[in-house]
Write a protein that holds these residues in place. Structure first.
Motif, PDB file in Angstrom:
ATOM      1  N   MET A 276       1.178  -1.211  -0.194  1.00 18.32           N
ATOM      2  CA  MET A 276       0.182   0.030   0.038  1.00 18.32           C
ATOM      3  C   MET A 276       0.775   1.210  -0.087  1.00 18.32           C
ATOM      4  O   MET A 276       0.450   2.112  -0.769  1.00 18.32           O
ATOM      5  N   GLU A 277       1.871   1.186   0.665  1.00 20.51           N
ATOM      6  CA  GLU A 277       2.928   2.365   0.685  1.00 20.51           C
ATOM      7  C   GLU A 277       3.431   2.675  -0.766  1.00 20.51           C
ATOM      8  O   GLU A 277       3.659   3.708  -0.924  1.00 20.51           O
ATOM      9  N   LEU A 278       3.851   1.558  -1.223  1.00 21.17           N
ATOM     10  CA  LEU A 278       4.627   1.589  -2.517  1.00 21.17           C
ATOM     11  C   LEU A 278       3.606   2.050  -3.481  1.00 21.17           C
ATOM     12  O   LEU A 278       3.934   2.980  -4.334  1.00 21.17           O
ATOM     13  N   GLU A 279       2.374   1.943  -3.540  1.00 20.33           N
ATOM     14  CA  GLU A 279       1.246   2.149  -4.472  1.00 20.33           C
ATOM     15  C   GLU A 279       1.111   3.562  -4.162  1.00 20.33           C
ATOM     16  O   GLU A 279       0.691   4.522  -5.181  1.00 20.33           O
ATOM     17  N   ASN A 280       0.931   4.133  -2.842  1.00 19.39           N
ATOM     18  CA  ASN A 280       0.891   5.754  -2.762  1.00 19.39           C
ATOM     19  C   ASN A 280       1.896   6.616  -3.065  1.00 19.39           C
ATOM     20  O   ASN A 280       1.649   7.634  -3.439  1.00 19.39           O
ATOM     21  N   GLN A 281       3.010   5.848  -3.367  1.00 23.10           N
ATOM     22  CA  GLN A 281       4.239   6.430  -3.952  1.00 23.10           C
ATOM     23  C   GLN A 281       4.359   6.628  -5.382  1.00 23.10           C
ATOM     24  O   GLN A 281       5.135   7.126  -5.864  1.00 23.10           O
ATOM     25  N   GLY A 282       3.246   6.046  -6.181  1.00 22.53           N
ATOM     26  CA  GLY A 282       3.017   5.883  -7.514  1.00 22.53           C
ATOM     27  C   GLY A 282       3.712   5.078  -8.309  1.00 22.53           C
ATOM     28  O   GLY A 282       3.894   5.163  -9.246  1.00 22.53           O
ATOM     29  N   MET A 283       4.263   3.965  -7.548  1.00 23.06           N
ATOM     30  CA  MET A 283       4.983   2.827  -8.419  1.00 23.06           C
ATOM     31  C   MET A 283       4.214   1.992  -8.992  1.00 23.06           C
ATOM     32  O   MET A 283       2.880   1.661  -8.789  1.00 23.06           O
ATOM     33  N   SER A 284       4.632   1.435 -10.021  1.00 24.53           N
ATOM     34  CA  SER A 284       3.734   0.800 -11.071  1.00 24.53           C
ATOM     35  C   SER A 284       3.763  -0.826 -10.447  1.00 24.53           C
ATOM     36  O   SER A 284       4.603  -1.187  -9.528  1.00 24.53           O
ATOM     37  N   ASP A 285       2.606  -1.642 -10.922  1.00 19.22           N
ATOM     38  CA  ASP A 285       2.717  -3.214 -10.566  1.00 19.22           C
ATOM     39  C   ASP A 285       3.708  -3.888 -10.614  1.00 19.22           C
ATOM     40  O   ASP A 285       4.248  -4.725  -9.887  1.00 19.22           O
ATOM     41  N   GLU A 286       4.603  -3.343 -11.624  1.00 16.42           N
ATOM     42  CA  GLU A 286       5.876  -4.303 -12.102  1.00 16.42           C
ATOM     43  C   GLU A 286       6.667  -3.822 -10.929  1.00 16.42           C
ATOM     44  O   GLU A 286       7.510  -4.784 -10.555  1.00 16.42           O
ATOM     45  N   GLN A 287       7.101  -2.537 -10.792  1.00 10.85           N
ATOM     46  CA  GLN A 287       8.075  -2.241  -9.614  1.00 10.85           C
ATOM     47  C   GLN A 287       7.710  -2.749  -8.507  1.00 10.85           C
ATOM     48  O   GLN A 287       8.362  -3.169  -7.718  1.00 10.85           O
ATOM     49  N   ILE A 288       6.276  -2.517  -7.992  1.00  9.46           N
ATOM     50  CA  ILE A 288       5.870  -3.051  -6.820  1.00  9.46           C
ATOM     51  C   ILE A 288       6.189  -4.686  -6.682  1.00  9.46           C
ATOM     52  O   ILE A 288       6.785  -4.997  -5.696  1.00  9.46           O
ATOM     53  N   ASP A 289       6.044  -5.372  -7.820  1.00  9.94           N
ATOM     54  CA  ASP A 289       6.206  -7.016  -7.507  1.00  9.94           C
ATOM     55  C   ASP A 289       7.654  -7.278  -7.607  1.00  9.94           C
ATOM     56  O   ASP A 289       7.954  -8.060  -6.936  1.00  9.94           O
ATOM     57  N   ALA A 290       8.587  -6.300  -8.240  1.00  8.71           N
ATOM     58  CA  ALA A 290       9.937  -6.775  -8.331  1.00  8.71           C
ATOM     59  C   ALA A 290      10.231  -6.101  -6.634  1.00  8.71           C
ATOM     60  O   ALA A 290      11.251  -7.044  -6.159  1.00  8.71           O
TER      61      ALA A 290
END
Length: 174
Positions: free
Chosen positions: A115-129
């Motif tokens: 959730m924190e990474l999503e709030n920072q605007g990261m893409s799904d691929e970046q979050i998965d990595a």
């Protein structure tokens, strides 16, 4: 110091105070976990204040048992060992806690991180990595090793400063 006076053991003092530091940090961490404040970074950093206090107390105890003397190296050794023992005990505690007491703890922390990474605007691929990399450091062994290494590094850096302040080298000629 004459022949009958023996120097106290740096290791015995450091192990004693490292054990005390570890136990206090475990109790403090357990309280934060029970009241669900373990994700509060400010409150979790109070553990380092506990570590600082126990390093200072260990050095003070060593100096008292060594006629008021402690070299810079002895202080550095004491602080580093205190930190290593505290880190080892803390790591073992977290491994036991996450493996047997609150088995959902790590999954909950990963969810908060996503959730924190999503709030920072990261893409799904970046979050998965990022989460893939984070999950490789989740095992029980990595938890203990990570805690141990982290505490050793922080404790060493703190001890560099605390030892410089608290040292009282024995005069060369008595």
């Amino acid at each position: 110091m004459n022949e009958t006076q023996t120097q106290p053991s740096v290791m015995s003092v450091a192990l004693k105070y490292g054990g005390i530091a570890g136990l206090i940090i475990i109790v403090y961490t357990l309280i934060l976990l029970v009241v669900d404040l373990s994700s509060n970074q400010w409150l979790m950093s109070v553990g380092y204040l506990i570590l600082i206090a126990l390093i200072v107390l260990a050095m003070k105890a060593y100096k008292e048992s060594n006629y008021g003397y402690m070299s810079y190296g002895q202080g550095l050794g004491i602080g580093t060992v205190v930190s290593a023992v505290a880190g080892l005990l803390g790591g073992i505690f977290m491994w036991i806690y996450t493996s047997f007491i609150d088995t959902a703890y790590m999954a909950n922390m990963m969810e908060k991180q996503i959730m924190e990474l999503e709030n920072q605007g990261m893409s799904d691929e970046q979050i998965d990595a990022a989460m893939s990399m984070a999950s490789s450091f989740q095992g029980p062994g990595m938890m203990v090793i990570g805690s141990l290494i982290g505490y050793i590094i922080v404790g060493f850096l703190l001890s560099l400063i605390i030892s410089a302040i608290m040292k009282n080298s024995r005069p060369q000629f008595e």
